[in-house]
Design a protein around this motif. Structure first.
Motif, PDB file in Angstrom:
ATOM      1  N   GLN A  72       0.835  -1.206   0.000  1.00 48.34           N
ATOM      2  CA  GLN A  72       0.000   0.000   0.000  1.00 48.34           C
ATOM      3  C   GLN A  72       0.866   1.251   0.000  1.00 48.34           C
ATOM      4  O   GLN A  72       1.938   1.293   0.580  1.00 48.34           O
ATOM      5  N   ARG A  73       0.357   2.271  -0.660  1.00 51.02           N
ATOM      6  CA  ARG A  73       1.056   3.549  -0.768  1.00 51.02           C
ATOM      7  C   ARG A  73       0.246   4.614  -0.040  1.00 51.02           C
ATOM      8  O   ARG A  73      -0.978   4.629  -0.106  1.00 51.02           O
ATOM      9  N   PHE A  74       0.965   5.506   0.652  1.00 52.02           N
ATOM     10  CA  PHE A  74       0.342   6.592   1.406  1.00 52.02           C
ATOM     11  C   PHE A  74       0.978   7.911   0.979  1.00 52.02           C
ATOM     12  O   PHE A  74       2.187   7.971   0.763  1.00 52.02           O
ATOM     13  N   ILE A 126       4.686  14.309   1.039  1.00 50.37           N
ATOM     14  CA  ILE A 126       5.381  13.221   1.704  1.00 50.37           C
ATOM     15  C   ILE A 126       4.662  11.936   1.319  1.00 50.37           C
ATOM     16  O   ILE A 126       3.435  11.863   1.370  1.00 50.37           O
ATOM     17  N   SER A 127       5.433  10.937   0.929  1.00 53.33           N
ATOM     18  CA  SER A 127       4.818   9.662   0.560  1.00 53.33           C
ATOM     19  C   SER A 127       5.666   8.500   1.045  1.00 53.33           C
ATOM     20  O   SER A 127       6.860   8.644   1.316  1.00 53.33           O
ATOM     21  N   LYS A 173      -7.118   3.909   6.401  1.00 53.30           N
ATOM     22  CA  LYS A 173      -6.896   4.892   5.339  1.00 53.30           C
ATOM     23  C   LYS A 173      -5.911   5.999   5.705  1.00 53.30           C
ATOM     24  O   LYS A 173      -5.440   6.708   4.830  1.00 53.30           O
ATOM     25  N   THR A 174      -5.619   6.178   6.987  1.00 58.23           N
ATOM     26  CA  THR A 174      -4.750   7.265   7.414  1.00 58.23           C
ATOM     27  C   THR A 174      -3.609   6.738   8.266  1.00 58.23           C
ATOM     28  O   THR A 174      -3.824   6.031   9.245  1.00 58.23           O
ATOM     29  N   LEU A 175      -2.395   7.106   7.883  1.00 69.34           N
ATOM     30  CA  LEU A 175      -1.186   6.758   8.618  1.00 69.34           C
ATOM     31  C   LEU A 175      -0.636   8.050   9.213  1.00 69.34           C
ATOM     32  O   LEU A 175      -0.404   9.022   8.484  1.00 69.34           O
ATOM     33  N   THR A 176      -0.457   8.067  10.519  1.00 72.88           N
ATOM     34  CA  THR A 176       0.062   9.254  11.201  1.00 72.88           C
ATOM     35  C   THR A 176       1.388   8.910  11.868  1.00 72.88           C
ATOM     36  O   THR A 176       1.505   7.898  12.555  1.00 72.88           O
ATOM     37  N   ARG A 221      -4.019   6.720   2.472  1.00 76.93           N
ATOM     38  CA  ARG A 221      -3.804   5.574   1.603  1.00 76.93           C
ATOM     39  C   ARG A 221      -4.281   5.932   0.194  1.00 76.93           C
ATOM     40  O   ARG A 221      -5.350   6.497   0.006  1.00 76.93           O
ATOM     41  N   MET A 222      -3.457   5.594  -0.776  1.00 75.34           N
ATOM     42  CA  MET A 222      -3.777   5.874  -2.180  1.00 75.34           C
ATOM     43  C   MET A 222      -4.458   4.662  -2.795  1.00 75.34           C
ATOM     44  O   MET A 222      -4.134   3.531  -2.463  1.00 75.34           O
TER      45      MET A 222
END
Length: 179
Positions: free
Chosen positions: A40-42, A61-62, A156-159, A176-177
């Motif tokens: 997964q990409r964020f 930022i990714s 869906k959200t990475l902090t 999350r993309m």
């Protein structure tokens, strides 16, 4: 008959104890959560910083979650800079986060591999990592650093949050993309 009853009572108690599962280790659960995010990409941005003019200000930022049997790596791209990677491992001593910084030619930066072990009380979706002695010696003032990595309940959200001296220092919020 009287002799059988105490034996049955002990056997029943032992069976009840054996059937009771031990509490799951949140560090294992967290690693399993990250494993579930493999590929997964964020993407996102800095949402807070002590210095609003720092090197992350205004830049995308990714990261992508890359998994292996040994670790979970999240290469972090800030604008065009691809020099950082967050590395999560599960050594016997606990759960560890390291920050691998590299020069463009791939050689290790002089300030690299800092981080520490997860403290008690984390969950399957959130762990806080305390700076270790190596970090304290490498980065002046970082002896009280705490990095907290959290994945929202919906995934869906990475902090990623950094505190120093019990005060917020920086935070990145990544979404999350699709695909």
């Amino acid at each position: 008959m009287k002799a059988i009853l105490p034996i049955l009572a002990v056997a029943t108690l032992n069976a009840g104890c054996a059937a009771t599962p031990s509490p799951a280790d949140s560090r294992d659960q967290f690693m399993a959560t990250l494993q579930g995010m493999c590929g997964q990409r964020f993407e996102g941005a800095q949402s807070y910083a002590v210095d609003p003019n720092n090197e992350f200000a205004g830049k995308k930022i990714s990261t992508q979650v890359n998994c292996s049997a040994a670790d979970i790596r999240m290469p972090v791209q800030v604008g065009e800079d691809r020099s950082r990677t967050w590395i999560f491992t599960r050594p016997q001593a606990g759960l560890e986060l390291r920050h691998d910084h590299r020069y463009p030619d791939g050689k290790p930066h002089k300030v690299t591999m800092y981080g520490g072990m997860a403290k008690e009380g984390g969950t399957a979706r959130s762990q806080a990592f305390l700076a270790d002695k190596y970090t304290a010696d490498l980065v002046p003032g970082a002896e009280t650093n705490v990095w907290t990595v959290t994945l929202s309940e919906d995934g869906k959200t990475l902090t990623y949050r950094l505190e120093r001296h019990a005060k917020p220092r920086a935070e990145f919020v990544l979404q999350r993309m699709p695909g």
